[in-house]
Every structure is written in structure tokens, then in C-alpha cells.
Design an enzyme around this catalytic site. Sequence first.
Site, PDB file in Angstrom:
ATOM      1  N   LYS A 142       0.837  -1.206   0.000  1.00 20.45           N
ATOM      2  CA  LYS A 142       0.000   0.000   0.000  1.00 20.45           C
ATOM      3  C   LYS A 142       0.870   1.254   0.000  1.00 20.45           C
ATOM      4  O   LYS A 142       0.675   2.154  -0.825  1.00 20.45           O
ATOM      5  CB  LYS A 142      -0.917   0.011   1.225  1.00 20.45           C
ATOM      6  CG  LYS A 142      -1.771   1.258   1.339  1.00 20.45           C
ATOM      7  CD  LYS A 142      -2.534   1.296   2.655  1.00 20.45           C
ATOM      8  CE  LYS A 142      -1.624   1.667   3.804  1.00 20.45           C
ATOM      9  NZ  LYS A 142      -2.372   1.909   5.064  1.00 20.45           N
ATOM     10  N   ASP A 160      -6.063   1.120   0.575  1.00 23.27           N
ATOM     11  CA  ASP A 160      -6.208   1.216   2.029  1.00 23.27           C
ATOM     12  C   ASP A 160      -7.604   0.726   2.411  1.00 23.27           C
ATOM     13  O   ASP A 160      -8.344   0.192   1.574  1.00 23.27           O
ATOM     14  CB  ASP A 160      -5.947   2.641   2.516  1.00 23.27           C
ATOM     15  CG  ASP A 160      -6.987   3.647   2.023  1.00 23.27           C
ATOM     16  OD1 ASP A 160      -7.948   3.244   1.318  1.00 23.27           O
ATOM     17  OD2 ASP A 160      -6.852   4.837   2.358  1.00 23.27           O
TER      18      ASP A 160
END
Length: 246
Positions: A142, A160
Site C-alpha cells: 500500500k 487502504d
Amino acid sequence: MPSSRRSATAVEPVAQPSGPDLALKRRARRILRLLTARYPDARLELDFASPLQLLVAAVLAAQALDERVNAVTPVLFGRFPTAADLAAADPEEMERILVPVGYYRKKTASVIKLAEALVERHGGEVPRTVDELVALPSVGRKTANMVLGNAFGTPAVSVDTHVGRVAHRLGWAEEKDVEAVEQAIRSLFDRKDWVPANLLLILHGRRTCHSRRPACGACPLLAECPSAGPPVKGELDPEEARALLK
């Protein structure tokens, strides 16, 4: 004498379409237009002036509000502007700076260790590939994609909790399957739209499509969303929904 039987003709297999069908891609483009109209100034809400600053800010943002991270990073980078400075920092001094973001001892250790790795492996520079980034301490996929997309302008999708939740509610992928969400977004949008779509989905998850009580009645995607209303206990009343917007 030629045979009266026709010679057998090989039948070529029909190529099967790969990726999402045209209807899904058209719907995704409609969603992108609607979100762009709702959030015309969409940007990453972490402040940064360099790839290093974004990388460190992303580590500090774990279990912390972006606003708190943005409040401490000018002090942190004013005192320790380079990876070498961060690597050589006095831990107690850094801890005092990072108190507002929470878990300050753990985050101090993470930042110093990350900076040491940058100095040792990359001469203090932030690498530009996912593989090199995720090999660094405290950096997951991420964060790696966030840095690539926002600091280097490389087409990338950073998933996310907000992106996962919105993508799941739109019927693109399972919420907890991060790789499936990333692949879905990559397949639905052109490469040039990956980062803008990513930022819009983050903002939409934060401001409208909340985890517990989404503001469905005030959502621009109401007509496009298969999860609006009862499936996720969304608020369909327009007035009540507007009160939930952030």
C-alpha cells in the site's frame, strides 16, 4: 479422381475476452466522472515535498490521523531533512517530536531503521520500484504504491481500508482481498486514471461511504451502487445523509 468428401477444416478456437466486460468499464468511467464532480480538488491528504517525506509520513500515518502527521512532519524534516540525518537521529529527540502521532517510540524506531536501509541500500534515495520499496523496513505494498503514484507520478493503485470498502460496495472485489481490489481498479481504468481514481476512492470512503453508516442518500453514486441502503445500513434519507458527510 478427387474424393467427393470435403476435407476437414480445422476450427480455430474463439478467443475469450479477458478482464472486465465493456459494461463494467463504462460503469467505472461513469463512477469516475461522478466522483470527480464531487471532489474536484482531490489530492493525497498527507503533506510532502519529496519522495522521502511521503515515505516517512506514510509510516507515521499508521493508526494516526493525517492531520496529526501533517502537524509534526515540518518539525521532523526541519530537524532531519535527509535520510542520513534521520538515520543518525537521537531517538529521544525524535520521540519528542513524534508524540502527537501516537506510538511514538515504535514509530521512531521504524523511521530510523527505514532511513538506515535507504542509506545503506540506495544511497539515501527512495527507490522507484515496488519490489525495492516493499523490501524496506515498515513498507508494505500500500505504501509503496502510494509513493510511486503520488511522489513519482508512476501509475499505481494503493489500497487502504477506504479503497477496499468502496470497491467492495461497488461490487468490484472482496473488501479484505487487497490484491483483488488493486487488480480490479487496474483492470477497470486506463493507466492514466489509476492515481486519480485511487485518490477519489480514498476521499469518498472518508467523507461519504463511511464504514458503519454511509451517507447513501447524499452519495453521487447512489444509482450506481448495488450496496446502497439496507445491505450496509446506509442512510437513505437525503437530509439525514447530508448530516453524515465529512
